[in-house]
Design a protein around this motif. Structure first.
Motif, PDB file in Angstrom:
ATOM      1  N   LEU A  79       0.841  -1.188   0.000  1.00  0.00           N
ATOM      2  CA  LEU A  79       0.000   0.000   0.000  1.00  0.00           C
ATOM      3  C   LEU A  79       0.884   1.249   0.000  1.00  0.00           C
ATOM      4  N   ARG A  80       0.252   2.403  -0.151  1.00  0.00           N
ATOM      5  CA  ARG A  80       0.995   3.661  -0.155  1.00  0.00           C
ATOM      6  C   ARG A  80       1.633   3.903   1.206  1.00  0.00           C
ATOM      7  N   VAL A  81       2.822   4.483   1.210  1.00  0.00           N
ATOM      8  CA  VAL A  81       3.516   4.777   2.464  1.00  0.00           C
ATOM      9  C   VAL A  81       3.610   6.284   2.728  1.00  0.00           C
ATOM     10  N   ASP A  82       2.985   7.095   1.856  1.00  0.00           N
ATOM     11  CA  ASP A  82       2.932   8.529   2.134  1.00  0.00           C
ATOM     12  C   ASP A  82       1.759   8.794   3.085  1.00  0.00           C
ATOM     13  N   ASP A  83       1.354  10.023   3.205  1.00  0.00           N
ATOM     14  CA  ASP A  83       0.299  10.371   4.160  1.00  0.00           C
ATOM     15  C   ASP A  83      -1.105  10.287   3.574  1.00  0.00           C
TER      16      ASP A  83
END
Length: 158
Positions: A79-83
């Motif tokens: 999954l995305r690891v940014d905010d």
């Protein structure tokens, strides 16, 4: 010559003690876990093995193709690891076939692990929404948090 031997000995001892331990590689499962997706048959709710599955994920800069797997009953998806509070995942059964769009929403927590691994992200309060429904007909929630990659977080019904 006497000083040269002393200098070589000091360099050798320095190299011997400067070798790092386990901080260089993060291989003991301490990194950010991936979401586990499994497949079911809509008619009888039984686990299903797919002949082929193509997965693409939008990490914020467009779709990234994760490739094709054959004869699978589950798939791990990063999954995305940014905010961002969600990740868009796309599923196809054929290379040029129709594509289903699933949006996975969550909240994240971060934890420092080690110099080699850096920061581990954990995902909680997972929920999913089927935006485009062909070939996936329905989504079903599994475990609503991702701590490791053992338990299924999302079931796709075909």
């Amino acid at each position: 010559m006497k000083y040269f031997k002393f200098l070589v000995m000091i360099c050798f001892i320095g190299m011997l003690f400067s070798c790092g331990g386990e901080d260089d590689i993060c291989e003991s499962g301490e990194g950010t876990p991936r979401m586990k997706v499994s497949f079911k048959n809509l008619a009888n709710d039984k686990v299903r093995t797919l002949d082929s599955l193509y997965v693409a994920v939008d990490y914020g800069s467009g779709k990234v193709q994760l490739g094709k797997l054959t004869k699978i009953d589950s798939r791990l998806i990063p999954l995305r690891v940014d905010d961002s509070p969600y990740t868009d995942v796309y599923f196809r059964l054929a290379d040029k076939g129709t594509e289903s769009h699933v949006r996975v929403t969550y909240t994240t927590k971060t934890k420092y692990v080690s110099p080699g691994c850096g920061i581990k992200k954990s995902y909680e309060n997972l929920s999913s929404e089927l935006i485009q429904s062909n070939p996936v007909l329905k989504v079903e929630a599994g475990q609503n948090q991702i701590e490791n990659e053992d338990k299924t977080n999302l079931f796709l019904l075909f």
